[in-house]
Design an enzyme around this catalytic site. Sequence first.
Site, mmCIF file in Angstrom:
data_model
loop_
_atom_site.group_PDB
_atom_site.id
_atom_site.type_symbol
_atom_site.label_atom_id
_atom_site.label_comp_id
_atom_site.label_asym_id
_atom_site.label_seq_id
_atom_site.Cartn_x
_atom_site.Cartn_y
_atom_site.Cartn_z
ATOM 1 C CB THR A 20 35.873 50.144 58.817
ATOM 2 O OG1 THR A 20 36.789 50.357 59.893
ATOM 3 C CG2 THR A 20 35.821 48.663 58.469
ATOM 4 C CE1 TYR A 57 40.189 56.407 60.212
ATOM 5 C CE2 TYR A 57 39.582 54.097 60.068
ATOM 6 C CZ TYR A 57 40.476 55.119 59.816
ATOM 7 O OH TYR A 57 41.661 54.837 59.170
ATOM 8 C CE LYS A 209 34.279 55.763 43.538
ATOM 9 N NZ LYS A 209 33.648 55.222 44.757
ATOM 10 C CB ALA A 274 33.620 47.813 50.622
ATOM 11 N NE ARG A 275 30.908 55.475 49.045
ATOM 12 C CZ ARG A 275 30.460 56.585 49.639
ATOM 13 N NH1 ARG A 275 29.281 56.583 50.234
ATOM 14 N NH2 ARG A 275 31.180 57.677 49.640
#
Length: 319
Positions: A20, A57, A209, A274-275
């Site tokens: 995260t 974060y 990507k 992960a978004r």
Amino acid sequence: MKTIPLRKTGIHLSAVIMGTWQAGKAMWAGIDDDQTERAMAAAVDAGITTFDTAAVYGDGHSERVLGKALRHVRKAVVIATKVFAHSLAYEKVFKACHQSLRNLQTDYIDLYQIHWPAGSFGSRDVPIEETMRALNALKLQGKIRAVGVSNFSQAEIEAAEAFGTIDSYQPPYSLFWRHMEKTAMAYCREKGIVVMAYSPMAQGILTGKFGPTPQFEKGDHRARNVLFQPEHYTRIQDALKALRPIAEENGLTLGQLALAWVVSREGTCAIAGARNADQVVQNARAGTVSLPSEVLSEIDRIGRTVTDHLGDDPVMWKW
């Protein structure tokens, strides 16, 4: 989902862990809190039981989002967070832990990790004995259940182990970044310390990507990642071209193949960011597959066409 026991703590980590860092927003671009919360809920539904965050974060923002998203399933999940290098003095460890508990809306942290060794980023060089004394006290109080370290050398892990049990080690580790194989991996296996690999998809490179000339929005820290620098990136594109048919033959995406390779390593979990919900569901599948040994060997060989040309600096970014 495969699980790995965290030494003798009674805690089991899911083979794929939801990372995260991006949830904190700082040093990332295009992150939406609502999407992040939905991704966390989707992770639980997909069998991911372990979530990794850190106080630094977004100055606690990631912890707060995680706490909100998981408060209704707290007993069913494992939460790992980290205390930063500037808070490793005895009293500061307590203060940081209590703030993380508030952020996470919980009364215990399953795995509390030292994020970077004392002295990193200009922080005070606190003796590891002092930090470990605080962590041991927090464990006795029931505020944390296990202790881990991140970004440590083998010598630093051994020094910490002289003053208490180290249950986990979190290094950068992927098919394209394998420094820890030369240093701490054998030691961790010998001692039973679980490896929690961060950036197991090389910050998105191993998903395929990015095109031949990756572009990043302002503030995206990945622009400083060593692997994105021109002297390595051409070899990376060649390696991805060789990996793509292997992924297709095994019914996997490139990212899933990269994660499956990491979790195939003995005593190793993969921390995958992960978004959105779709990304986390895709990541979770990698924790349910087993690749044949000959496939793993070929993946390993291709990965070395990149890693054999990297330097010895274990830090992934040119800060």
